[in-house]
Write an enzyme that holds these catalytic residues in place. Sequence first.
Site, PDB file in Angstrom:
ATOM      1  NE  ARG A 158      -4.141  -6.241   5.301  1.00  0.00           N
ATOM      2  CZ  ARG A 158      -3.347  -6.001   4.265  1.00  0.00           C
ATOM      3  NH1 ARG A 158      -2.069  -5.774   4.438  1.00  0.00           N
ATOM      4  NH2 ARG A 158      -3.843  -6.020   3.044  1.00  0.00           N
ATOM      5  N   GLY A 209       0.835  -1.208   0.000  1.00  0.00           N
ATOM      6  CA  GLY A 209       0.000   0.000   0.000  1.00  0.00           C
ATOM      7  C   GLY A 209       0.867   1.255   0.000  1.00  0.00           C
ATOM      8  NE  ARG A 265     -26.981  10.119  10.146  1.00  0.00           N
ATOM      9  CZ  ARG A 265     -28.177   9.913  10.677  1.00  0.00           C
ATOM     10  NH1 ARG A 265     -28.361   8.893  11.511  1.00  0.00           N
ATOM     11  NH2 ARG A 265     -29.194  10.706  10.403  1.00  0.00           N
ATOM     12  CB  ILE A 311      -0.618   3.934   7.321  1.00  0.00           C
ATOM     13  CG1 ILE A 311      -1.641   2.893   6.876  1.00  0.00           C
ATOM     14  CG2 ILE A 311      -0.201   4.817   6.169  1.00  0.00           C
ATOM     15  CD1 ILE A 311      -3.013   3.504   6.570  1.00  0.00           C
ATOM     16  CG  ASP A 312      -1.409  -1.241   8.648  1.00  0.00           C
ATOM     17  OD1 ASP A 312      -2.149  -0.273   8.385  1.00  0.00           O
ATOM     18  OD2 ASP A 312      -1.411  -2.286   7.973  1.00  0.00           O
ATOM     19  CG  HIS A 343      -7.740   3.520   0.201  1.00  0.00           C
ATOM     20  ND1 HIS A 343      -8.903   2.791   0.321  1.00  0.00           N
ATOM     21  CD2 HIS A 343      -6.742   2.633   0.000  1.00  0.00           C
ATOM     22  CE1 HIS A 343      -8.622   1.507   0.153  1.00  0.00           C
ATOM     23  NE2 HIS A 343      -7.321   1.389  -0.039  1.00  0.00           N
TER      24      HIS A 343
HETATM   25  O1  F6P Z   1      -1.327  -2.169   5.191  1.00  0.00           O
HETATM   26  C1  F6P Z   1      -1.750  -0.888   4.869  1.00  0.00           C
HETATM   27  C2  F6P Z   1      -3.214  -0.844   4.643  1.00  0.00           C
HETATM   28  O2  F6P Z   1      -3.586   0.503   4.410  1.00  0.00           O
HETATM   29  C3  F6P Z   1      -4.082  -1.476   5.720  1.00  0.00           C
HETATM   30  O3  F6P Z   1      -4.260  -0.636   6.832  1.00  0.00           O
HETATM   31  C4  F6P Z   1      -5.351  -1.762   4.970  1.00  0.00           C
HETATM   32  O4  F6P Z   1      -6.067  -2.809   5.537  1.00  0.00           O
HETATM   33  C5  F6P Z   1      -4.845  -2.149   3.606  1.00  0.00           C
HETATM   34  O5  F6P Z   1      -3.567  -1.574   3.472  1.00  0.00           O
HETATM   35  C6  F6P Z   1      -5.729  -1.687   2.475  1.00  0.00           C
HETATM   36  O6  F6P Z   1      -5.191  -2.156   1.278  1.00  0.00           O
HETATM   37  P1  F6P Z   1      -5.670  -1.734  -0.176  1.00  0.00           P
HETATM   38  O7  F6P Z   1      -5.014  -0.444  -0.520  1.00  0.00           O
HETATM   39  O8  F6P Z   1      -5.194  -2.858  -1.021  1.00  0.00           O
HETATM   40  O9  F6P Z   1      -7.150  -1.581  -0.130  1.00  0.00           O
END
Ligand code: F6P
Length: 368
Positions: free
Chosen positions: A191, A12, A286, A146-147, A292
């Site tokens: 994640r 990502g 809500r 980012i995780d 993203h």
């Molecule tokens: O590992 C980074 C991350 O942004 C996770 O937090 C998220 O679950 C995943 O990538 C989303 O991936 P993609 O961009 O493939 O939807």
Amino acid sequence: MSLKIAVLTGGGDCPGLNGAIKWVTKTALDPRLAARRAVAFDVVGIMDGWKGLVEIDPDNPTSRDRYLRKLDEETVRTWDRYGGTNLGTSRTNPFNPKNDRSERLIQNIEKLQVDVIVAIGGEDTLGVAYRLHKMGIKTVGIPKTIDNDLAGTEYSLGFDTAVNVIMEEIDRLRTTAGSHSRIFVVETMGRHAGWLALNGGECSGAFIILIPEHPFDIEHLCSLLQEREGREIRYSIVVVSEGAKPSGMKEFTKDVKIDDFGHQSLGGIARYVADEIEKRTGFETRYLILSHLQRGGTPSAHDRLMARRFGIAAVDMIVNEDFGRMASLVRGEITSIPLKEVVTRGLKVVDVDKCYDTERYNGRRSIL
Ligand code: F6P
């Protein structure tokens, strides 16, 4: 002696990648440093991560144009200001047992006369770098995700910017939540690690933070919100990590697709939590999935600094012939650790005993 460095970004995208590419390039090509080194460098960018190195046909000029970028100081001069990755990225795994393309990858590395690869990525991208290292190909890594869940480093590029996005968006939500006396459930990425939700929730003063490391009880969550009702607070913010799950239930997944590294996209928990809160308490609720947006925008000051430091460290490793290692931050200092540790130690998740209050469903209020 002259060495060709190939730089690529995988997995990502996130803010900070361009800065890392810039500082690998600038440090490798720095004329003052070059005069003191026994080795000179050439730097080339590979487009689209490992996919680029697999798909390129080195004998075909059109294909070389598509997948290679010559990197010099002039080209990368402004890159650190911009998010995303100017080299593109992919989640291609050349060692995927269902479609193993590692032989082609190795042939291409040889044909392109690449001497060392700088892989900027998370667990998956660096896992490929480690496998290549074991096969005798020189690789070094730079941590990004980012995780912030990579083992062996306190920091991975992109995390700080993402936490800032969460904070800014929650700041925005508060005005509308307050005006309408509503509960807002905000879903973060991350994640299986709760760092984004925990840090994002803590710095924005969220009332509840739900993380994957501690399955939550929906009844307890609702009673926390109800206890709050009598006080002069007109709304509540609940931050939920995409990997959080109610006790006895599984993580929520978006679809059934599995990527090249065997991951399934998580998401959807915010809607469940919002529906349950409304149903059980009657509070108008809500939800918002930040998705993203957390990976978008320009890098924060911290991500620019860390990109610079990790980029410089990667070239130091190459100069010192410390291959098969990743630049890392340990006890606040830049150092490096073996890629083997990064890929074998398992992900660095939130230590619930140390960081999380399992009664309040929030960050702990005792630190020492
Ligand atoms: O590992 C980074 C991350 O942004 C996770 O937090 C998220 O679950 C995943 O990538 C989303 O991936 P993609 O961009 O493939 O939807």
